[in-house]
Design a protein around this motif. Sequence first.
Motif, short mmCIF file in Angstrom:
data_model
loop_
_atom_site.label_atom_id
_atom_site.label_comp_id
_atom_site.label_asym_id
_atom_site.label_seq_id
_atom_site.Cartn_x
_atom_site.Cartn_y
_atom_site.Cartn_z
N LEU A 1 0.82 -1.21 0.00
CA LEU A 1 0.00 0.00 0.00
C LEU A 1 0.85 1.26 0.00
CD1 LEU A 1 -2.78 -0.89 2.61
CD2 LEU A 1 -3.06 -0.67 0.13
N GLY A 2 0.34 2.29 -0.68
CA GLY A 2 0.87 3.62 -0.54
C GLY A 2 0.04 4.39 0.46
N ASP A 3 0.21 5.70 0.51
CA ASP A 3 -0.50 6.48 1.51
C ASP A 3 -2.01 6.45 1.30
OD1 ASP A 3 -0.34 8.31 3.80
OD2 ASP A 3 -1.19 9.77 2.41
N GLN A 4 -2.45 6.41 0.03
CA GLN A 4 -3.89 6.47 -0.26
C GLN A 4 -4.40 5.33 -1.11
OE1 GLN A 4 -5.99 8.37 1.20
NE2 GLN A 4 -4.44 9.58 2.26
N ARG A 5 -3.52 4.58 -1.73
CA ARG A 5 -3.98 3.52 -2.64
C ARG A 5 -2.91 2.44 -2.77
NH1 ARG A 5 -3.36 8.14 -5.00
NH2 ARG A 5 -5.61 8.41 -5.10
N ALA B 1 -6.74 -5.40 6.77
CA ALA B 1 -6.34 -5.49 5.36
C ALA B 1 -7.55 -5.63 4.45
CB ALA B 1 -5.39 -6.67 5.16
N GLU B 2 -8.47 -6.52 4.79
CA GLU B 2 -9.65 -6.70 3.95
C GLU B 2 -10.51 -5.43 3.95
OE1 GLU B 2 -10.45 -8.99 1.92
OE2 GLU B 2 -9.42 -10.84 2.51
N GLY B 3 -10.56 -4.75 5.10
CA GLY B 3 -11.33 -3.52 5.16
C GLY B 3 -10.75 -2.42 4.30
N PRO C 1 -10.25 6.33 -1.63
CA PRO C 1 -8.91 6.43 -1.04
C PRO C 1 -8.89 5.92 0.39
CG PRO C 1 -9.98 8.56 -0.97
CD PRO C 1 -10.92 7.64 -1.72
N LEU C 2 -7.70 5.60 0.87
CA LEU C 2 -7.56 5.07 2.22
C LEU C 2 -7.93 6.09 3.30
CD1 LEU C 2 -4.25 3.00 1.93
CD2 LEU C 2 -6.62 2.25 1.60
#
Length: 377
Positions: A221-225, A259-261, A271-272
């Motif tokens: 993962l990156g900061d948002q995706r 992780a699944e969430g 985005p995260l």
Amino acid sequence: MTDDTRVRSEHHHGSHRGLLDAAPRTTLPARVQAIVVPTVRPPRAMQHAIGLAAALGCVLVALCSRKHTSAFKVALLAAAAGVEVLAIDVDDLPSRLLPAFRTSDWLRDPRFTRRSDLSLKRNLGLLLARVARWERIVFLDDDIEVPDHRDLSRAAALTDDYAGVGLKIEGYPDNSVVCHAYREAGGAQEMFVGGGALAVHAGSTSSFFPNIYNEDWFFLLGDQRLRRTTVTGTAWQQPYDPFDVEERARAQEWGDVLAEGLFWLLDEGRPLKDANACYWADYLAKRKRFIVETIELTRSTEPDPARKARKLRSLAAALGRSRSLQPQRCEDYVEAWRKDRSVWQRHLDHHEQHAPRESDLGKVIAHLGLTHVTTYL
């Protein structure tokens, strides 16, 4: 059972394949500089990785722990095959070799205690690669085999453009206990990229593996995706019984939920940053309903009474742990993980700045203060 006839739950995404990039059809191979193997099994479990390192002409890094393995014996096996090896007993690492992560503070809570040292080993592999100035490395678990060593070279070549290049896992599926039960009960469940067979560009990545189940998903993962990730080649997972001890499901639940969430959000194109406490309250309700559905499916489909009992005990353990999770703690963990990414980047930058100028493993070992190391160089 075909994909069309499999059960699909509205409370669970059985596949995240839509997040992956398609790998190029033709890929020129690139040099793999090291294969990093976290191992807890007897030394003979390293024979396949030793063979791969010999075929690729690369360094084998064996990160050993627990009573069943031995860095010294692994080094002897590698030396007999003429393989350059760095075998490390991780039970005796310098205290400040790896940074203190905020995400590890959760381990003080008995509900989140994690006995695995897999994350530590993979982070150590990343640090070693950065100090040794290796660019392309492959993480390989000691219970996974790669039939064609050239698949590792082709995966390594893609790491210039992708944050992670996984091999497609054949043989036994690579899933959590809950998802194993769901699949065996007829649920539509696929696999995602995993750290068990993963090529990365260690010279440029700033991600780390948090000490949690599904640590490899967090790494990607990156900061948002999700950072650019793809799959090429094939690896085989050796079979095991995911339902042999119910504690496995209980220990996995925290990491599986997080992780699944997060990946549910990404599947929906969000985005995260949307993973706040309100989101987690909704997702945790979905997760509990999914486990209950899987329990009901297992009761109606598993023909073996003994195996059914083991599955149901594991699912009950996962459900109990899931019921104890709080939305705010989920949000807090993700925020701590973001801060840890910066901590890890600073740690890598510090070591890279003071690392030996040449890729001399003897000097790398001295720089990192590693004492319980066996080498054949």
